[in-house]
Design a protein around this motif. Structure first.
Motif, short mmCIF file in Angstrom:
data_model
loop_
_atom_site.label_atom_id
_atom_site.label_comp_id
_atom_site.label_asym_id
_atom_site.label_seq_id
_atom_site.Cartn_x
_atom_site.Cartn_y
_atom_site.Cartn_z
N TYR A 161 0.85 -1.19 0.00
CA TYR A 161 0.00 0.00 0.00
C TYR A 161 0.88 1.24 0.00
O TYR A 161 1.99 1.22 0.55
CB TYR A 161 -0.86 0.06 1.27
N PRO A 183 -0.77 5.83 11.05
CA PRO A 183 -1.26 4.55 11.61
C PRO A 183 -2.79 4.48 11.68
O PRO A 183 -3.37 3.42 11.48
CB PRO A 183 -0.64 4.52 13.02
N VAL A 184 -3.42 5.62 11.95
CA VAL A 184 -4.89 5.65 12.01
C VAL A 184 -5.49 5.31 10.65
O VAL A 184 -6.41 4.49 10.53
CB VAL A 184 -5.38 7.03 12.50
N ARG A 185 -4.94 5.93 9.61
CA ARG A 185 -5.46 5.66 8.26
C ARG A 185 -5.17 4.22 7.83
O ARG A 185 -5.93 3.61 7.09
CB ARG A 185 -4.86 6.64 7.23
N TRP A 233 -5.14 1.58 9.81
CA TRP A 233 -6.15 0.71 10.40
C TRP A 233 -7.49 0.91 9.71
O TRP A 233 -8.20 -0.06 9.39
CB TRP A 233 -6.29 0.93 11.91
N THR A 234 -7.85 2.17 9.45
CA THR A 234 -9.12 2.46 8.80
C THR A 234 -9.24 1.73 7.47
O THR A 234 -10.26 1.08 7.20
CB THR A 234 -9.26 3.98 8.55
N ARG A 235 -8.19 1.80 6.69
CA ARG A 235 -8.26 1.27 5.33
C ARG A 235 -7.95 -0.22 5.24
O ARG A 235 -8.52 -0.93 4.42
CB ARG A 235 -7.29 2.04 4.42
N ILE A 236 -7.00 -0.69 6.04
CA ILE A 236 -6.52 -2.06 5.89
C ILE A 236 -7.06 -2.98 6.99
O ILE A 236 -7.37 -4.14 6.75
CB ILE A 236 -4.96 -2.10 5.89
N GLY A 237 -7.13 -2.48 8.22
CA GLY A 237 -7.61 -3.31 9.31
C GLY A 237 -6.58 -4.32 9.79
O GLY A 237 -6.92 -5.33 10.41
N ARG A 238 -5.32 -4.06 9.50
CA ARG A 238 -4.23 -4.89 10.01
C ARG A 238 -3.04 -3.98 10.31
O ARG A 238 -2.88 -2.93 9.70
CB ARG A 238 -3.76 -5.91 8.96
N ARG A 239 -2.15 -4.44 11.20
CA ARG A 239 -0.90 -3.74 11.44
C ARG A 239 0.12 -4.25 10.42
O ARG A 239 0.28 -5.46 10.27
CB ARG A 239 -0.40 -4.02 12.86
N TYR A 263 4.95 2.00 14.10
CA TYR A 263 3.75 1.15 14.16
C TYR A 263 4.06 -0.24 13.60
O TYR A 263 3.68 -1.25 14.19
CB TYR A 263 2.61 1.81 13.39
N GLY A 318 5.84 -2.80 15.76
CA GLY A 318 5.04 -3.46 16.79
C GLY A 318 4.64 -4.88 16.40
O GLY A 318 4.11 -5.61 17.23
#
Lengths: 318, 318
Positions: free
Chosen positions: B168, B225-227, B229-235, B252, B255
Motif C-alpha cells: 500500500y 497509523p490511524v489511516r 487501520w481504517t483502510r486495511i484493518g491490520r498492522r 507502528y 510493533g
C-alpha cells in the motif's frame, strides 16, 4: 446443491444476474475489465438477518449491561436503563425516531456506542468481538451468527468472485465489528470491509491505535457512495442492499455503463428469524418499482429456495 | 539488470531486506501468513523524488495560475500572488512555518487546495490529473514524472509482491492525486492508495461523488497509523518512509513480531533532482540511529547503484 447459485430458484431474477455476469465477464461488447468489476454489498438485512435486532446491538447490549453492572449509577440514564431493566423498546423507539428525522434519543445511543470502546485498542476490540461471534446465539434461531447468513447471497458473493469480481461490504454497521467475521462468513478480508466508525487515535507511548471519544461517520445513505470512493477509488458495477439507506449506493452503481443493482425484499414467511417486512425499505422499493431505476428487486419468497445454511425451504414446515 | 533487487548494492541493508523477506515468506519460525504480509510505503521522497518540490505542488501551481488568470482579483491574495508573480518562495516558507509549528500561512494554502477542486467530480479530477502526468515535465530532470520514481524502490515493491506481500501507499499527499499514476508507476491499484483527502459529497441529482468545501484529514505523522487501520484493518509488518512524518508509521510496523522498517536517507549527490538533504527527517534519523528503534536506514549514496530508471550511477558524471 451443485451448480451456479443453487439456492436461487430459476426465476427471471436469477436470469438477470447470470446474464449480467456472463456479459461483463465475457469478451463481447458489454465486457468490463476485471479490475473494474467492483461489487458492493450492504450487510445487515442483505448478507445476513437483521431481525429481531442487528447483531451489533446484541453485542452492545451485553457491553452496556456489563458497564451498568460495574457502575450502577449508569442505569439511571438511557440506553443503560433499557438494558438493565431488560426492556429494549426504548432502543427500538430511538431508532424509529431517527428514521423519522428526530435524533434526540439517538445522541444518547451514539454516546454509549463511543463509551463502549473508548481507549480500547483496535486489537482488543477485535478479540472481544471474535469471542462474541464464537459464543453468542441468535435469540430466535438459537444458533451462532455464522448460521444466520443468507445462503443465496453467500453463493452470489462466490459466483461473482469466481467471475473476476472484487466484492466489498458497505454497511451502516460498525466497520470493526464486521471485520472479525467477514473472512469466515463471506470470504471478504478486512481491507474490503467498509462501515461506520468511531474516531481512532494513535498512541505513541503504547504504539497502538485505539478508539477515541468522538464518532467519525455513519456510513449510511449518501455517505455510502462517498465511502466507496474513499476506500476503493472506483464506481462499482454491482450493488446489493435491502433498505432506504442503500438507495444512494444502488443508484451510484447504476451510473456505470454495464451494471446491476439488487434490492433484497423480505417478503418471505420463514418464521426463522426474518418475518415479512418493508419497514425502512419503503422509498427504496418505491424507487425500484420504476424500470428506469435500473434496480432489480429480489423476492426472498419467490427467488430463494433456501434462506439460511442447512435450513428448510421458506414456508415449508413454518 | 537481472536477479533480486538489481539496483541495490550488495550492502548490509540489502542483506537485511533479503533476510527479512526470506524469513517471513518461508516456513520457518519467523513465517507470517500471506494475508498478514502487509507493506506500507510513503510516496514523496520514498517512492519518487520530492525535490525541488512535491509533484502535487507543481500541479496545484498550474491550477492556481489558471484560476488567477480567469479571475485576476485572486492574485491579490496568497498563494495566488506567489503563483502569479512566479516567486514561489512564499509557499516554501509557509510549509517551513508549518513544520515549525506555525500554521498561520498554511490555512491559505489549504483554502486554495480546497478551492482548486470544489464541486469537481472525482472522475473529472482524475482525468485532469492523468493529463498532467502525461504532459508535465519535472523542472530539473526534464522528463515526465514516471521517470523520477526511485528504481530501487520500484524493484522492492515488486520483490515484496512476488513474495506474497500486499503493498500500500500511505502518503501525506492527496490520495486522489496519486491514484491515476500508481498502477503504471508502482503496480499499486487505487484501492491500495492511502493519503490526505478533501471532504467528498454525493450529489443525488447528478449521481456523482464530488469534492466539497472542507478538508477531511492530513494523512501525516500520527494520522498515518490511524489511516492504515481504517483502510486495511491490520498492522503492517513492513514500512518505508523518508521523513519525520513517517516516523509513527515506521514505529507502528515495528510493533509486529516480525517486521522491517526502512528510512530512506537522501545522502546522495546525484545532481539529478535530489540533492543531499536531511531537512524534515531530523527526528526520524535521530530515532533510527538507536538500534532499539528497529528502523533500518537506507543510504541512497551507499545502498543504491541507480536512483532513477535508466539513469547513470549516483555521482557518476554529476
Amino acid at each position: 446443491m451443485t451448480g451456479i447459485l443453487p439456492s436461487w430458484r430459476h426465476t427471471a431474477t436469477r436470469s438477470t444476474i447470470l446474464d449480467f455476469v456472463e456479459r461483463v465477464a465475457g469478451d463481447g461488447p458489454g465486457a468490463v475489465p476485471a479490475e473494474e468489476r467492483i461489487a458492493v454489498f450492504d450487510n445487515d438485512g442483505t448478507l445476513w438477518t437483521e431481525k429481531p435486532m442487528p447483531t451489533q446491538l446484541h453485542y452492545l447490549v451485553q457491553r452496556w449491561a456489563a458497564a451498568a453492572k460495574a457502575d450502577p449509577s449508569l442505569a439511571e440514564k438511557q440506553p443503560y436503563t433499557a438494558v438493565a431493566t431488560g426492556d429494549l423498546s426504548w432502543l427500538g423507539a430511538a431508532v424509529d425516531k431517527h428514521y423519522a428525522g428526530d435524533d434526540s434519543d439517538l445522541h444518547a445511543v451514539v454516546g454509549a456506542v463511543i463509551a463502549a470502546t473508548e481507549n480500547e485498542s483496535v486489537e482488543d476490540y477485535a478479540a472481544s468481538v471474535a469471542e462474541f461471534y464464537r459464543d453468542a446465539l441468535h435469540p430466535v434461531l438459537e444458533r451462532t451468527y455464522s448460521g444466520v447468513v443468507y445462503q443465496p447471497m453467500v453463493e452470489l458473493l462466490a459466483y461473482l468472485e469466481a467471475n473476476g469480481f472484487t466484492c466489498y461490504i458497505v454497511s451502516g454497521g460498525d466497520r470493526d465489528f464486521m471485520r472479525p467475521m467477514t473472512v469466515d462468513n463471506y470470504g471478504i478480508p478486512p481491507e474490503r470491509v467498509i462501515g461506520s466508525a468511531v474516531g481512532l487515535v494513535y498512541d505513541a507511548e503504547t504504539n497502538d491505535v485505539h478508539y477515541g471519544a468522538s464518532f467519525d461517520f455513519l456510513a449510511d445513505g449518501p455517505v455510502k457512495p462517498v465511502r466507496i470512493w474513499t476506500r476503493i477509488g472506483r464506481r462499482p458495477i454491482f450493488a446489493a442492499g435491502n433498505s432506504n439507506g442503500d438507495l444512494p449506493m444502488l443508484r451510484y452503481a447504476t451510473g456505470s455503463a454495464n451494471s446491476l443493482s439488487l434490492l433484497v425484499h423480505h417478503d418471505d414467511d420463514t418464521g426463522r428469524g426474518d418475518t415479512p417486512y418493508d419497514k425502512g425499505a419503503e422509498s427504496a422499493l418505491d424507487a425500484a418499482s420504476s424500470a428506469a431505476s435500473g434496480i432489480t428487486v429480489v423476492s426472498v419468497k419467490d427467488d430463494w429456495s433456501v434462506v439460511f445454511p442447512d435450513a428448510a425451504e421458506p414456508g415449508a414446515g413454518a
